[in-house]
Design an enzyme around this catalytic site. Structure first.
Site, PDB file in Angstrom:
ATOM      1  N   GLY A  12      29.504  35.378  33.905  1.00 32.51           N
ATOM      2  CA  GLY A  12      28.708  35.999  34.955  1.00 32.51           C
ATOM      3  C   GLY A  12      28.079  35.039  35.945  1.00 32.51           C
ATOM      4  O   GLY A  12      27.099  35.389  36.616  1.00 32.51           O
ATOM      5  N   SER A  13      28.655  33.834  36.116  1.00 40.52           N
ATOM      6  CA  SER A  13      28.050  32.906  37.082  1.00 40.52           C
ATOM      7  C   SER A  13      28.229  33.430  38.511  1.00 40.52           C
ATOM      8  O   SER A  13      27.367  33.203  39.369  1.00 40.52           O
ATOM      9  CB  SER A  13      28.630  31.501  36.943  1.00 40.52           C
ATOM     10  OG  SER A  13      29.980  31.458  37.336  1.00 40.52           O
ATOM     11  N   MET A  94      38.179  41.018  33.554  1.00 39.05           N
ATOM     12  CA  MET A  94      39.488  40.688  33.007  1.00 39.05           C
ATOM     13  C   MET A  94      40.186  41.934  32.450  1.00 39.05           C
ATOM     14  O   MET A  94      40.514  42.012  31.270  1.00 39.05           O
ATOM     15  CB  MET A  94      39.361  39.591  31.950  1.00 39.05           C
ATOM     16  CG  MET A  94      38.645  38.341  32.459  1.00 39.05           C
ATOM     17  SD  MET A  94      39.281  37.676  34.004  1.00 39.05           S
ATOM     18  CE  MET A  94      40.540  36.613  33.369  1.00 39.05           C
ATOM     19  N   HIS A  95      40.356  42.907  33.289  1.00 39.62           N
ATOM     20  CA  HIS A  95      41.149  44.103  32.946  1.00 39.62           C
ATOM     21  C   HIS A  95      41.826  44.510  34.241  1.00 39.62           C
ATOM     22  O   HIS A  95      41.162  44.605  35.285  1.00 39.62           O
ATOM     23  CB  HIS A  95      40.230  45.221  32.431  1.00 39.62           C
ATOM     24  CG  HIS A  95      40.878  46.568  32.370  1.00 39.62           C
ATOM     25  ND1 HIS A  95      41.539  47.028  31.242  1.00 39.62           N
ATOM     26  CD2 HIS A  95      40.999  47.553  33.300  1.00 39.62           C
ATOM     27  CE1 HIS A  95      42.023  48.239  31.489  1.00 39.62           C
ATOM     28  NE2 HIS A  95      41.700  48.580  32.733  1.00 39.62           N
ATOM     29  N   HIS A 113      39.542  35.508  42.726  1.00 37.61           N
ATOM     30  CA  HIS A 113      40.555  34.929  41.833  1.00 37.61           C
ATOM     31  C   HIS A 113      40.596  33.414  42.031  1.00 37.61           C
ATOM     32  O   HIS A 113      40.598  32.935  43.174  1.00 37.61           O
ATOM     33  CB  HIS A 113      41.936  35.541  42.105  1.00 37.61           C
ATOM     34  CG  HIS A 113      42.976  35.041  41.153  1.00 37.61           C
ATOM     35  ND1 HIS A 113      42.891  35.270  39.796  1.00 37.61           N
ATOM     36  CD2 HIS A 113      44.101  34.303  41.341  1.00 37.61           C
ATOM     37  CE1 HIS A 113      43.928  34.703  39.198  1.00 37.61           C
ATOM     38  NE2 HIS A 113      44.672  34.106  40.105  1.00 37.61           N
ATOM     39  N   ASP A 153      45.970  40.436  41.150  1.00 30.59           N
ATOM     40  CA  ASP A 153      45.466  39.326  41.961  1.00 30.59           C
ATOM     41  C   ASP A 153      46.231  39.208  43.284  1.00 30.59           C
ATOM     42  O   ASP A 153      46.675  38.109  43.677  1.00 30.59           O
ATOM     43  CB  ASP A 153      45.494  38.014  41.162  1.00 30.59           C
ATOM     44  CG  ASP A 153      44.559  38.079  39.964  1.00 30.59           C
ATOM     45  OD1 ASP A 153      43.454  38.620  40.110  1.00 30.59           O
ATOM     46  OD2 ASP A 153      44.944  37.609  38.871  1.00 30.59           O
ATOM     47  N   GLU A 182      33.815  28.951  44.306  1.00 28.09           N
ATOM     48  CA  GLU A 182      33.829  30.420  44.177  1.00 28.09           C
ATOM     49  C   GLU A 182      32.489  31.013  44.565  1.00 28.09           C
ATOM     50  O   GLU A 182      32.433  32.007  45.301  1.00 28.09           O
ATOM     51  CB  GLU A 182      34.135  30.816  42.729  1.00 28.09           C
ATOM     52  CG  GLU A 182      35.569  30.654  42.332  1.00 28.09           C
ATOM     53  CD  GLU A 182      35.850  31.181  40.941  1.00 28.09           C
ATOM     54  OE1 GLU A 182      36.939  31.713  40.739  1.00 28.09           O
ATOM     55  OE2 GLU A 182      34.984  31.062  40.047  1.00 28.09           O
TER      56      GLU A 182
END
Ligand code: GAR
Length: 197
Positions: A12-13, A94-95, A113, A153, A182
């Protein structure tokens, strides 16, 4: 003030970067809900500490009872819709969503991504880029923020940052630079999107 729902699966960064930027006015929005498919996701803790409503929505019960992916995706969409988001942000989610999730939100689902468009879709993107560098196949990698389509992605690109890889890099040093980039790019893209919407 725009309404953001952020979906996370892990540390969660990036969620933290979004929450910080909303709090100090760099993004003209409020994080109104945080959803995770993993109970242990640290992102859920970050949200709770910021008094943001959270939802833990695991896929397992759907898979185990034979209801499948499309029903799960539609269920998550319904729960997210309840927050009336202007944008839905996949920040380390991640789904892979099918159209059953995407339809209600149109082009308002945004993904981050850790690779450049068309390169290393899916999991372990930073590791695979680093392996590609060591094999002499690439000299740089990067990150992208894009609108989500059913392909993994991929989708209309909203921003990219290129990141050079050097001989002195380790996977850890490269990962650190990727994550720093990011946080900057995601905040910049969301600030622009919210200002324009
Ligand atoms: C980020 O590097 C993000 O780009 C990646 O997961 C990490 C989450 O970090 N997402 C993907 O690989 C999506 N295909 P965080 O939990 O610290 O924000």
């Amino acid at each position: 003030m725009k309404r953001l729902v952020v979906l996370v699966s892990g540390f969660g960064s990036n969620l933290q970067a979004i929450m910080d930027a909303c709090a100090d006015g760099r993004i003209g929005a409020e994080v109104v809900g945080v959803v995770s498919n993993r109970k242990a996701a640290h992102g859920l803790t970050r949200a709770r500490e910021a008094s943001i409503p959270t939802e833990y929505l695991p896929y397992g019960p759907y898979r185990d009872s034979g209801r499948g992916r499309q029903e799960y995706d539609a269920f998550v969409a319904e729960r997210v819709q309840a927050y009336r988001p202007d944008f839905v942000i996949l920040a380390g989610w991640m789904h892979i969503f099918s159209a059953d999730f995407l339809v209600p939100f149109g082009d308002r689902v945004i993904n981050l991504h850790p690779a450049l468009p068309g390169q290393f879709p899916g999991i372990r993107a930073i590791e695979r880029a680093f392996e590609g560098f060591k094999a002499g196949e690439i000299t740089q990698t990067g990150i992208m923020v894009h609108r989500v389509v059913p392909e993994v992605d991929a989708g209309p690109v909203l921003g990219t940052t290129q990141i050079a890889i050097s001989e002195s890099d380790t996977l850890e040093s490269l990962s650190e630079r990727v994550h720093g980039a990011e946080h900057d790019l995601l905040v910049r893209v969301l600030a622009d999107l919210c200002a324009a919407a």
